[in-house]
Design a protein around this motif. Structure first.
Motif, PDB file in Angstrom:
ATOM      1  N   ASN A 194      40.402  67.698  43.765  1.00 15.39           N
ATOM      2  CA  ASN A 194      40.466  67.784  43.521  1.00 15.39           C
ATOM      3  C   ASN A 194      41.052  68.212  42.750  1.00 15.39           C
ATOM      4  O   ASN A 194      40.920  67.115  43.198  1.00 15.39           O
ATOM      5  N   THR A 248      35.589  67.351  46.347  1.00 14.96           N
ATOM      6  CA  THR A 248      36.802  66.747  46.506  1.00 14.96           C
ATOM      7  C   THR A 248      37.208  65.702  47.357  1.00 14.96           C
ATOM      8  O   THR A 248      36.837  65.776  48.424  1.00 14.96           O
ATOM      9  N   ALA A 279      37.052  69.860  52.059  1.00 15.30           N
ATOM     10  CA  ALA A 279      37.481  69.918  50.610  1.00 15.30           C
ATOM     11  C   ALA A 279      38.241  71.144  50.451  1.00 15.30           C
ATOM     12  O   ALA A 279      39.363  71.055  49.925  1.00 15.30           O
TER      13      ALA A 279
END
Length: 234
Positions: A42, A37, A181
């Motif tokens: 994400n 991410t 992340a």
């Protein structure tokens, strides 16, 4: 969807909300999204590579759309209409409206005085994506430097849980951005769905961090924690 396509979609769809490693994805998808991410995106990044509340939440490779009327919001030098056009062209499973809404949400969150370099780093990623061909975006290394720079510019210091998760990702996959992340995923889970969702994600990452590499990608691991995410992040 192949891993390169997933990396870019995970980044786009996760920074504004939960990573694509959301409940319902298997552990392999969760691992890839969280460790790339930006995200991965994400959301899950809806969760979820390159890191998720979000205007269009992605789970299991589909998005729920939210039309914005085509009006871009948020600062920066890259227009979200450009991003939405390019991304929906290259990855037609994801609609223009969904990508546009997520881009707008990402820009608003990135434009934060506490992380002064975040918006510029996000725009640099978008500029890289816009300059690439669709074929290049199906190569895992495309825009990887920009993704890493975004993570560095926008991620707060990781918690102990995320540090442990990052060490496990490094051990098993030779990736060095797992902790960042993880922290992005938890922070956006809290922002978008509340403290209980953030706690559920933290428990999920703690479970992953305790696994042996041999079973890390088993889709049945951490099933209770995955179910807790599904129950609380709504």
């Amino acid at each position: 969807m192949d891993s390169a396509s997933y990396r870019h979609i995970a980044f786009l769809m996760s920074i504004s909300g939960l990573p694509l490693a959301c409940a319902g994805d298997d552990a392999d998808t969760a691992t890839e999204s969280a460790s790339t991410t930006a995200s991965t995106s994400n959301g899950s990044a809806g969760t979820s590579t390159s890191t998720g509340g979000e205007t269009a939440t992605s789970t299991g490779g589909s998005t729920s759309e939210s039309s914005t009327g085509g009006t871009a919001t948020g600062g920066g030098s890259i227009e979200c209409e450009e991003v939405a056009s390019k991304t929906s062209e290259c990855f037609p499973t994801y609609s223009y409206d969904s990508i546009l809404a997520d881009c707008q949400a990402q820009k608003m969150k990135a434009d934060n005085p506490e992380t002064p370099g975040c918006l510029a780093a996000l725009d640099a990623y978008y500029a890289c994506e816009l300059a690439a061909t669709c074929e290049e975006l199906n190569i895992l290394s495309t825009c990887a430097e920009e993704t890493d720079a975004y993570v560095d510019a926008c991620t707060p210091p990781p918690s102990a849980t995320c540090v442990a998760y990052g060490e496990k990702v490094s051990e098993c996959f030779a990736e060095d951005d797992g902790a960042a992340a993880c922290e992005l995923s938890i922070d956006y889970a809290v922002a978008d769905y509340g403290a209980l969702c953030g706690e559920a994600y933290e428990e999920y990452y703690a479970c992953l961090a305790a696994l042996d590499c041999a079973v890390f990608e088993d889709p049945d691991v951490c099933a209770d924690e995955d179910a807790a995410i599904e129950a609380t992040c709504v």
